[in-house]
Every structure is written in C-alpha cells, then in structure tokens.
Design a protein around this motif. Sequence first.
Motif, PDB file in Angstrom:
ATOM      1  N   PHE A 107      -4.179  22.743 -21.014  1.00 29.12           N
ATOM      2  CA  PHE A 107      -3.414  23.975 -20.927  1.00 29.12           C
ATOM      3  C   PHE A 107      -3.621  24.708 -22.256  1.00 29.12           C
ATOM      4  N   MET A 108      -3.809  26.016 -22.203  1.00 23.72           N
ATOM      5  CA  MET A 108      -3.959  26.733 -23.473  1.00 23.72           C
ATOM      6  C   MET A 108      -3.277  28.091 -23.402  1.00 23.72           C
TER       7      MET A 108
ATOM      8  N   ASP B 139      -2.380  31.800 -23.591  1.00 28.94           N
ATOM      9  CA  ASP B 139      -3.161  33.022 -23.358  1.00 28.94           C
ATOM     10  C   ASP B 139      -4.520  32.740 -22.721  1.00 28.94           C
ATOM     11  N   VAL B 140      -4.724  31.541 -22.266  1.00 26.98           N
ATOM     12  CA  VAL B 140      -5.936  31.275 -21.491  1.00 26.98           C
ATOM     13  C   VAL B 140      -5.483  30.905 -20.084  1.00 26.98           C
ATOM     14  N   SER B 141      -5.166  29.653 -19.831  1.00 29.68           N
ATOM     15  CA  SER B 141      -4.605  29.303 -18.529  1.00 29.68           C
ATOM     16  C   SER B 141      -4.369  27.802 -18.468  1.00 29.68           C
ATOM     17  N   PRO B 142      -3.779  27.321 -17.383  1.00 24.05           N
ATOM     18  CA  PRO B 142      -3.671  25.862 -17.236  1.00 24.05           C
ATOM     19  C   PRO B 142      -5.026  25.236 -16.909  1.00 24.05           C
ATOM     20  N   ARG B 143      -6.005  26.053 -16.584  1.00 23.39           N
ATOM     21  CA  ARG B 143      -7.349  25.538 -16.342  1.00 23.39           C
ATOM     22  C   ARG B 143      -8.263  25.953 -17.491  1.00 23.39           C
TER      23      ARG B 143
ATOM     24  N   ALA C 215     -11.131  28.761 -16.599  1.00 25.19           N
ATOM     25  CA  ALA C 215     -11.714  28.464 -15.289  1.00 25.19           C
ATOM     26  C   ALA C 215     -10.808  28.943 -14.156  1.00 25.19           C
TER      27      ALA C 215
ATOM     28  N   PHE D  85       1.290  24.167 -23.829  1.00 26.99           N
ATOM     29  CA  PHE D  85       0.261  25.184 -24.073  1.00 26.99           C
ATOM     30  C   PHE D  85       0.176  25.398 -25.588  1.00 26.99           C
TER      31      PHE D  85
ATOM     32  N   MET E  90      -1.098  36.309 -14.273  1.00 27.20           N
ATOM     33  CA  MET E  90      -1.162  34.876 -14.525  1.00 27.20           C
ATOM     34  C   MET E  90      -1.401  34.080 -13.248  1.00 27.20           C
ATOM     35  N   THR E  91      -1.095  34.654 -12.112  1.00 21.01           N
ATOM     36  CA  THR E  91      -1.270  33.872 -10.889  1.00 21.01           C
ATOM     37  C   THR E  91      -2.606  34.145 -10.211  1.00 21.01           C
TER      38      THR E  91
ATOM     39  N   ASP F  62     -11.336  23.306  -6.341  1.00 21.43           N
ATOM     40  CA  ASP F  62     -10.191  23.575  -7.218  1.00 21.43           C
ATOM     41  C   ASP F  62      -9.226  24.474  -6.462  1.00 21.43           C
TER      42      ASP F  62
ATOM     43  N   GLU G   6      -3.223  25.016  -6.499  1.00 23.15           N
ATOM     44  CA  GLU G   6      -2.758  25.828  -7.626  1.00 23.15           C
ATOM     45  C   GLU G   6      -2.098  24.980  -8.695  1.00 23.15           C
ATOM     46  N   LEU G   7      -2.100  25.535  -9.899  1.00 23.45           N
ATOM     47  CA  LEU G   7      -1.356  24.934 -11.015  1.00 23.45           C
ATOM     48  C   LEU G   7      -0.365  25.971 -11.529  1.00 23.45           C
ATOM     49  N   SER G   8       0.859  25.539 -11.737  1.00 30.60           N
ATOM     50  CA  SER G   8       1.822  26.453 -12.357  1.00 30.60           C
ATOM     51  C   SER G   8       1.832  26.275 -13.866  1.00 30.60           C
ATOM     52  N   GLY G   9       1.103  25.281 -14.350  1.00 29.76           N
ATOM     53  CA  GLY G   9       1.114  25.007 -15.788  1.00 29.76           C
ATOM     54  C   GLY G   9       2.216  24.052 -16.196  1.00 29.76           C
TER      55      GLY G   9
ATOM     56  N   PRO H 152       5.210  27.854 -15.902  1.00 25.23           N
ATOM     57  CA  PRO H 152       4.833  29.040 -16.694  1.00 25.23           C
ATOM     58  C   PRO H 152       3.955  30.030 -15.938  1.00 25.23           C
ATOM     59  N   TYR H 153       3.102  29.562 -15.066  1.00 22.50           N
ATOM     60  CA  TYR H 153       2.221  30.470 -14.345  1.00 22.50           C
ATOM     61  C   TYR H 153       2.738  30.760 -12.929  1.00 22.50           C
ATOM     62  N   GLY H 154       4.013  30.551 -12.742  1.00 21.19           N
ATOM     63  CA  GLY H 154       4.604  30.925 -11.467  1.00 21.19           C
ATOM     64  C   GLY H 154       4.476  29.835 -10.418  1.00 21.19           C
TER      65      GLY H 154
END
Lengths: 975, 530
Positions: A765-766, A768-772, A788, A815, A847-848, B166, B169-172, B201-203
């Motif tokens: 997780f990073m 301002d980048v993303s969980p990918r 990604a 993150f 973000m989604t 992939d 989904e991931l919400s983080g 965090p990502y919904g």
Amino acid sequence: MKGQPYPKPARPWVHTRLGGAIALLLSTLVTGCIGTETDNTSVPITRTSNKAPIVPGYESMRVANVADAAALGEVLLGELNCLSCHIATGDEHAEINERITTKTAPDLSGIGQRVTPGWLAAYLADPQAQKPGVTMPNLFQAVPAAERESAVEQLTHFLISESGTLESAEYQPPLYRATVEQGRKLFHSVGCVACHAPEEGDSESTTPFVPLPNLAAKTSVFALTQFLLNPETILHGGRMPSLYLNEEEATDIAVYLLREQESAAAERIGGFEFEYFLDPMEDEDADGFFTRPPPIFDELVAENIGRIDMLSLDLPVRTSRGNHMFRYSGLIPIETAGTYTFVLASDRRSGSELLIDGEAVATKQRDTGREIPVEVDLEAGDHAIEVAYYIRGDTRQPYIETTIEGGKFAEPTPIDRVAIVEDVRLSPTLPTVFQVDPATAEQGGQLFTKVGCASCHELQGIVLNPASYSAPSLETLKFEVASEWHTAVGAPRYNLDESQRRAIIEATRDLDQLAQPRDIATDVIHALGTYDCYACHQRTETSGAAGGPNAARIPYFTMAPGLDLGDEGRIPPTLTGVGGKLKPEALHSVLTEDRMHVRRNYMQTRMPRFSGKLIETLSATLEATDAAKGDLDEPPFTEQAIKDGRTLIGDQGMRCITCHDVGVNAAQGVSTINMATFYGRLRAGWINRLLRDPHSINRDTRMPSFWTGGSVIHPDIADGTVAGQINAIYSYLSLGSSMPVPEGMNVGDSMVLAPKDEPIIFRTFMTDVSPRAIVVGYPESVHVGFDANVMRLAKAWRGGFYDAQGTWSGRAGRFLEPYGNEVANMPPGPALAFLDNIDEPWPPVTMTDRNTGGRFMGYRLDDDRRPIFMYQLKDIVIEEQPIPVIRPGGANLTRRFSLEAGQVSDDLYLLLAEGDEIIENTKGSWTIDGHLDIALRSSTPMTPIVRTSQGVQQLLLPVGIASNQTISIDVELSW
Amino acid sequence: MVNFLSCNSLRLGILLATITLAGPVLAQDPPDQFDRDEDNQREEQERAFLEEMVLSLPAQIEAESRYYELITMPLLDGMIMEASGLLQLSDGRLMVATRRGEVFIVENAYSIPPKPVFKRYAFGLAQPLGLLELDGWIYFAQRGELSRMRDTNGDDRADVFETVTDDWELSGNYHEYAFGPRQTPDGKLWVTLNIPFDAEPYGAADWRGWAARIEPNTGATEYVAAGLRSPAGVEISPWGDVFYTDNQGEWNNASKLSKIEVGDFHGHPHGMPSIDLPGSLVDSIPDSLPRDGTWMKDLQEEIPSYKMPSVWFPYVKMGQSPSGFKWDTTGGQFGPFHGQVFVGDQHHAMIMRVFLEEVGNHWQGVVFNFRRGLQSGALRLTFGTDDSLFIGMSARGWGSIGPDAFGLQRLVWKGLTPFEVHEMHAKPNGFELTFTEPVDRQSAEDPASYRMESYTYELSSRYGGPEDDKIEVNITSATVADDGLSVRLTIDPIRAGYVHELHLAGVRNVEGANLLHTEAYYTLVNIPER
C-alpha cells in the motif's frame, strides 16, 4: 466504552497547543482612558535613561576593530534611521540614500493588538525609560509635563483607534505546566540570547544586549507568539530574524518571557490536563517488547499536551495505534475528610496507574485483571490526581476509567465528573481594554505626522503626510556642532554616546565619498555588522578577525543533549572564506530561507532567516570577495570514480559514515552534516581543501586528515593517488540525494528496504499511489512507485527507498510515503489513453477507479533484474521500463515504452506531464513548472503538444502507431 | 545442532506470558464494539481453559510426542520465516512463501539432523498466502491478484511475474487477504477473499468475503460463493470437493470447516452487495437477511443458499483460529488416519484432526486434538515426499501461544499407533466410535465412562458467540463390538444442528491405558436415517 457517560460541555472539549484561537465568550468591555485612570493604565514613568542606543553590529565591529570610525558611523546612520528624516537632497548625493540601508522602525499597523494602551502611552512618553538602550528617540524631551501627557494621550488614542486592542485573556493560549520550562530551554538555546540578555544567571558581556522592554506589561502571549513566528512582518528591516520556530515553540518562549504576568483568567473547570507520549522504542516485534517495564513518564518528552474534559483515549492527537501513553493530571476537591475508594480500570492489554498527591496508589499491570480497587484516606481540600495509561502493540477497544466513591459520592462516580484543572491564562499586568475618544484620536493623527512618527513608521491604511514633518537635509546638517544633536526642546533625543557621535561625524565628513559605492570588502563587513552576524560567527578579514560569541554568551551555545563534538558541535561555523565554501544559491538560501540550509541537528542554536535589502546582496558580495580564492572545476564524472568514491566513504575506506549522515541514513556514531547535501551546497575547491587538510579550515575540527603527508592508506582505490581519491569522492558526492548507500552504512530500521546490488521490487500500500502499488528501488538510489490500479508511474524519488514497516509490522496495511526525498509526482490518471479528440479531458481517476490505463499483466525482469511492467490497453500491449540514469546532482530516470499494436490504434495519447506552466526549451525538451525537465526520443517521429485542459497545462504525446506496428519511446525525466 | 522442540523448551512462564497477551488470530480480530460483561465472561472462560491447559499441556505434549515428533528447521540469521504458503515441488524440493512476501526454495529439507539450504526465489510479493505448481508455473494468491511466476533461466530465482487475474477489489484495508489457489479436477483455481476490518481508505470494495473460481490461463474469474468472513484455508478434498476454514467473529460466530459449492452463502453479509454484480454465481438474498441473531441451524429456511458448516471448532477448546488444512493421503505412512483431515490453528499453535462423513447429502464430522506444542501459530500444512507433515507458522499481528514469532517445522510419525478414537459416525439415535486398538470392554460398556453435552450457535453481528442452548446429553447405552474396536452409543436427546461434545475419559484399552485424547466435538447437522 459505550457512548459518552455524560454530555459534553458546550465549549470545545479539547484544545491542543496547536489548536490556535480559543473561542470563548467575550468578557464585558471595560472602559478605560489614560487621562482619567492613570493609576490603572500607565506604567510609572521612571527617570529617563541615559543609556546610549544599542546597535549590536556597531558594537561588534567596534570591539573587533575591523572597521574605521567612518564605517562604524555608516552602520549607525542606517540603524538609527537617520536618513528617514535627513535625506540627501543634492543630485550628486542621491546615491547616499541608496547606500545607507535604513533599518526602518516597527510597522505600527495593528500596534493596538500587540501592546497594552498603558504601556504604549508610557513608551511614547519616554521610550528610553521603558527600554533603556532603545534606538527610538524621545520625542518629548524637556517638554512640559502637561503638554507631553496631552500629546501622548492623543497619539495613544490615535494608534489604538487605527489598530484595535489586545485580545482579552480568554483568547490567550492556556498555560501548561510544561510550557514555561520548555520556553526557558528554548530561549536560552535556539539563539535568542545571541542578541538579548539571558533571563537568568550572569549577564555581563563585552558587548551590550539588545534591550527588551517590560514584556509583562507590554504584550500578550498570543501577540508575542505571532511576533516570534514572523518578526519581519513588523520589523521590515529584518534585523530581528526568524528562528524558524514552530507555533508550539514560539508559544513556549512567549509564555516563558511573560511568565510574570498575572494568571488573570484563572478559573476552575472540569477535566484534566493531558500529555500524550509516543513510545521511544517502537519495536513492536522486538524481543522483550511485551515484558519491558512500564514507562517512567517524567523521563519522556510529551508529543502533545492539552486539556480534556473526560478521561478519554479518543483524542485527535493520538497518532499511533501502536505503542503510546497518556497521562492525565488534575485536582480533586474533597469536601469532607474520610476514606475514599478509587477503582482503576483499563483494557486488558494496557497498563495503568493512579497517583494521588504524587503517590502511586493503584497499579494495573498489563495483561492482568481489569479493575484495581484501592482505599485512600483523604483530608478535606484539593488533592492532585494523576492517571497514566500505556499500551504496547494494538487493541481494538482501548479504554481507561477511574471512579471515586465515598464522602458525598454515595456510589462509584467517574473521576472525570470530579476532577478539575485550574485554567490559567496569562494576562498583561496592565489593562487591555481601552475606550477610544474619536476627537482625541483625530488630534493624535495630526500629531503623528507632525512630530515625525510617520517618517520612520509605517501605519497601514493611513494616508500620511511626511511633508508636515520637515527635517533638514543631510547636506545641511552641521555634525560638528554639538547643538545640532537633537538637543532642542521637543527634538527627538537619541542619547548618543561620544564614540557614536564621532563615528557619525566621520561617516558624513565627505558626502561626495559617501555617495560612491562601497568597496566590496567594506561592503561585506557593513552587511555582517548591520545584521550582527558577528554575534554568532567569527570571520577574518584583511583588517583582522571579528565576531564569534563573546565569553558571556558562549555557555548558551550548546549541543544536543548527550553529544560531544567539542566547540565545533556548538559554536556556529566561521564565515572566513564562506563565499568560497558555499555555492551562490546555497549561500543565499542559508541567509534568507531554509531550503538549502543544513540544520546542524547536534547544534542547538539555529541559523535564522534574515530579510531586508542588504541580505539580498550579501551572498553576491561574499562570493565576490571569497570565491576566487582557490575554487576548482569539477573533476570528471565517471562510473568508476563513483564506485571508488563510494568505497572510500564506506567502512572499507575512510569511514566518513562514522560521523556523516548520507541521505536518509544516519551516521554510525554522532550524526553530523549530511553528505548528500554537499554537492548542492559546497564548491569543488572547498571540498578539495577540506579533504586534504580539514584543520586548515577549522583548527579544532574533529575531522581527521586522511592523506597525512601525502600518504595513501588505500593504494588499490582510485589510482592510489590523493588527487584520484579526492576526485572519486567528489564524483560520488555529486550524485547528491541519489548517492548509493555506502558500505557499512546503517540504513535505519531493519525494515527499511535498501537496494544494494540489484533492484528491489516490492508490492505494498502506498500513500497517493494505491493499495496496488509496486515500488521499485534501484541501486542507483532513484526509485519509482507504479500504480497497478490504473497503470501509471505515480512517483519517482531519490535517496532512501521505502520503509517496509507499514507492510511488515504488526497487522500491517499502512500506507506510507517514500522513504527518500526529492519526490517527483507524475500527473494523476493513466499514462496512456485514447481520446476522441484533442479537446477531450484526460480520463479522470478517483480512488475507486481501476484499469483506466489498461489491464495489468505483471512484470518481467531484464538481465539486471530491472522490472519491465506489462499492461494492455484495448488492443495495444505496453511494456514500460523505468531506467535509472546517473548524472551529477542526482540520478534521473528514463521511462522506456514499447508499444505493440493489434488492430485498434487510433487516437492514442501518452500524458508526459502536467503543470501550471510548460515551457518548450530546445527541440525535444520541455520544462514543467520550472523543476521537471522532459526530453523525448522515439523510434518514429512524434511531436508532443502542449494543451490547457481543465485549468492545467498538459504535455501530451499523440502516439502515432499503426495496426500491428511496434514502436518505442524514451521519456527522459530530470528533476 | 538439531533443535527438536521438546516439552522442556515450553517453559511454563513463557506459556503464561504468551497466553495472556494472545488475541485472536490471523484473519480475525479482537472484539470491536463488545459489551464489557460479555468480554469479561469470554475472558474468564478463556482464562479457566488456559489455566487448565497450562497445567496439563506439558504432559499432554509429552504424550503426543511419543507418536509424532516435531523437527524444527534451523533458519539462517536474520531470516523471517513467517511461512504462509507451503508447496512440495515436483522436483522434490520444498517451497515456502512468507507473509513478508518472500518465497524460498528449501533444499535438503529431510536430512536428520535438519540442514536445510534456503534459496530466495522471489521477494516483495503482497502477502502471498498459498502456492501451487501448475504447467511449469508457480501460482499464488496475493492481496490484489492471483499471480503466477516462473524461473526462465534456471538460476532458481523467478524472473517473470504475471497477473492471472486482479479482478477483485481492494479498499486498502490490512484485512483484505487472498488465500489459495487450489485446483479442482475441472482445472479451475479457487481463491478465498477476506473481508476488510475497519477503515476502507479506497472505499467499499467488491467481492470481499467471496470465493472465486478462475480459469488458470485466461484469468476468467467467477465468484462462486459469498458470505465468507476470514477464510484462512482452502483445500480440495480427495474426492474433488472444495472446503475452507473460516475464523470466528461477527457474522461467523464460531470458527468452522465448511464445504463450498457454487451458489453458497456462508453467513457474513459484508460482501452481499456484490451478489447482484455480473460474475456472481450466487442468487440474490433479500437485504433484510440474514437477520441479526438467527439460529444458524435454521437459517436455510430463510436463505436456501446458506451452507451449514461441516465442523464447528468450539472456541478455545478446539483452537481459536483455524487456518491451513490437509487431507492425509499418505496411505498409512503418517499413521493410522489416512483419509482424515489435519487442520492447523494459529492461536493454539496446534494441529487438530477431523473425520468427515457424508450424511443426508452433507459433509459433517468430528474434530479431535492431535498435536500441540508447535513453535508458533500454524498457518499452512503440506505433506512432504517422505509423508511427513510440514507446518508453516507465524504469530505476527494476532499472537499465538507458541514460543516463537514464526517458524517451519516437520511433524514425523514415529511408527507407533496411539490409542485414539479413530472415527466417530453419526447414527439415528447416537454415535458409533471406532478406535485405533481394542478397548477394554468393561470400561467401554460403562455409560459413566462417557459424558456428553450439546450446544449450537447463533448467527449475529456480535463478535464470536457463546455455546448456546447448551444441555447435558444422557448416554443411554454403550455397546462394544465383538472385536473391541468400536462402541455404539445411544444418547438422549439427539439434536440436529448441534455440536455434540463427547468426553470419554473413562475408556481404557486392554492394557488399561487412557485414550491419548479424550474429547471429541461432533457437529451433527444431519441425523442419519439408519
């Protein structure tokens, strides 16, 4: 804990020290007027001081004997604002008005919000009595008392009518126990006492201190804090510099300086004062983590303090879900003596403790039973209570509770319904409220220009008429005649001493000469004297040595606790030859802003930020006097030299890393100046001199000589010659933030990833980048973060790579930001997209969103194990490889794209950059917002376009690709 | 130096210290909005058990170790072997994935004393939680993907990493793990997906709490079952069915082993919004369902797709956090339990044994203690080429009573057969027990040698759940077979949908010895007709 046990009070229930203004009911306005209530509102006027005005730079120069009387007098002409009234009027002397850099007097805009009316009146009546040694002249010398009082009253009404009054005490930041002590330490260490007298101990000094007035009578915590944060907003001349205090530090110092003020607004309110601590050992996974003894709070420094009504852990200051601690303290008023039962409870994972009157009466060990009852005999009256809580690791239901039973508390009552704190706020010793009489104020307005205030002071929003105060021109002054020295009734009186007078006479003896530009050596001394750089720094001129802290002040130049670096670690460095040491931009930055300044963290005293006309030219004059002496061209930059330099700096070489930080990595021993900053700041010749003979630059330095007598300890490196090795070190230093980590360097926490021989690819997780996110760290010390989720290179940065703590520690999933610096952020949205037309906005990305730039297919590694990202957008298969490019100043990056089209290939665009301003340089190169350069090479000719879309400029590359065609594009990024 | 874990190394003090801090486990969280009283009650229950366990555990481990020996793999200095994926490679070597995202090839894993050689095959993967070898690739589930990797130049380091899918989904959120894959006979790969816990965090993310079925070459992804909570283990039975373990918490009020079939709903409502998305193979469920506080045993009446578990693991008694599991396919080389299932538990650092039978078209069965005293929290099991059982372990984030933070051990059968209940079959009016050796007729015929109680669980939003509607069950008769190898119990009452917890401390073998383990927990979903 379910909900809240009782309603919140209407007022804000927690304020931290950073919280700023506190909204409370305005207290009733009290009328006050100087003429009628003198006893209340004015400072008793003492006998006028005979102390001469203190101009610190003048004193430093005089003591050092580096300048003749004329040069000293010139400083006085500027610092006493002589030319604000006595302008050189002759055309042939016009340059004098430029040459003398007038200090300017304080900007009086908002003066009423900074000082009490009573103090203002007293100061106007006799500045030198209120602030012996002040440079402000007495405007009312020998004026009859009644007339003087009338004038002062008018001016006071005028100034306050224009600028308002001090905030009432309720608006002042609350006074915390820890504040005064923090302020005392800061005042005596960060640099205040380089100019002002220490508030404690022996204050004898060979040069006088810049006087402070009776601050307790003059101002408020809030106003003083604001001033300390940005002194140049009031003192435009910039002589009082900013010490880069943060608001908390400024408040601490203000409270300390005003500690004798009355705690006027003291009231008893329910609740506690809290302190929040972070665990200094945040080693959640370390051995013994859970079995370590409880913290000793008094040995820790609180991260934050504040007020709270409830015994709650749910505070906004809590920045860690892991190891942290709280301490709450207050008073419990006991009405009847007797035995009281307290019950201490906290969640199972935590430890907690209850102290009554400083005695620990109940202790809950961590991982033991929940509730600890204890009986305590209490006399009637107030008793100090303290509840402490600490947790290691994490829990989902943290809580702390304490109840009291006994006396009037028939059943167990939450302690937060009983506890109180004394809400102490400081208030000036003089009243702050004032009733302006408009007629008096209007008279004051006329007086303001008439007696000459307007000649020196700015007052925002007032149309001034300086012409109504006329003073003789510089040319007409007869300095040799004693009666000319402001001795008449009502003439501004400066109290100059004989040597000051003599210096001014010498300076003005030949006005034709004064109208010529200063020679450069004199100019340097003049500027250093004007800002009194000599208070901290020594500098040797041809005329002799000047400056450096004098004996009385030396004890206040200190090192960070626990360090020993000798005087080198606490006394600011010499300025001898500084123009040949620092590159011009760095020198200017050090003087005027913090960007390229290396804060010596071991040294408590701070290099401040100056402002004003002279400081803007000082770096250039220093360069002109110093730089020519022995500067060198940069040695050639080769990969072999870099490797050799890295070896020499590491633990197989000279072991520079014993004392010097490199990038984000701390030195093995005492942490001193960061080598990654050397190239950006230091000139090649100076580095060469330092390496060859450190003692020639600082006789007392602890830096050893590595090539004593020309002998080479490591003959197998860099030709085995002194010159070869110094050049190798320079080449390595020239990589700046992207200096690869030297051998043996401590790369911080064991979870910090540091690429050494090959890239590190890390999915995480990073922020301002993303969980990918996929972050890639390269041995060249330039790194990238790839998203990604939407297919974009999101970030590139230099120096340290990435802290795996967020991914590896505890339950992880945090993150984090890059572990390095000099981060270049790429535009939001995918790298590649199809647009129907050139006006269509770039695909937005929230973000989604997923896969807006294609579908991620993975990555493969080349022979150097550098990853090549693979993704597919419609019918186009894309490979993107970030490739580090090393160069002086820091490694850069090339993004190498390879696109293979299927059938669909129209209207494909590559978003190269985005910014407020994109400038095309030479062909094939663009600069974005002045800090990111982009150059382009492609297998088939392509020309990017600059367009404005939705308020930003975009550099877009129409990718001309035909069906079944394969093309390559190199995008070179430098920043 | 060989580091055999003996009971001596389990010092009482360490155990006490670790027990008190042990929370729930990987893919399971401490209560969030928990009522204090219930929390205390849970704590008391746990504490009582632990006290007894602390007192008796060293002796029990000693007894177990007479039959099954643990061999600890020595690790290199600085190695963090938080083993989260185990794979016996076709070339005879072992592969281990770790929670930190490393993958190691282990050579020489079978030597005595153990002298394994570790080669780092990959680094930086996102929490790989399973490994599978297929067509020259190593397939693995990581947070956001099902991926595959291979070594193309023979240096034992992967150099191609491909995304198979992939799609989810991931919400983080840290809790969004992906477990698997496992391959069914039709070639499809199965992955189970954790739900998030707390902040997203990502919904809100689609497909959390689902089992996915993926075509290994095209990556085509279908979502076959919903309602999973924290599905830490997924495995294919020898007959080709998919089973998974799930960790207790909200909406999964007791840990369980369940079969997953296409169209199932397993109880947790978090992922229900995805039911109506393309790709879902689960029928819609009304928004009002499941209701908070329904008996799980009756839930099928309201939600026909609801799948009852095969085995409930009563909290604390049978671990707290079931994870990886494996069928014994060794044909007797690992002891007398061929065809049964070994299930790891993270918190209790133990292996449990499960016997399953199909009754009324439902796989159900019984769980027993098997082997305690692992060095850390068990996450993954796999049989090696010598039919010993490798165990991958990590305690990070959730804790385990094992003394170490992580590790890799091998459980080896010593060739001696323990005196154990071998199988437990449901019967119309009771149970039939078989034993690994003949029982002493007198003790086994005495109903007083047995004690039984039964209880069930609610499905609710509370975190975990008590053993509910609990009653004592009468043992009305105990009949020993002629060969002494089985006992037929009749009981009263017998209740479908209830765990039947059997204590048989009084049963002896012909030498007069006690059973190695004297408790059995049978989840009686269906009562057979005959």
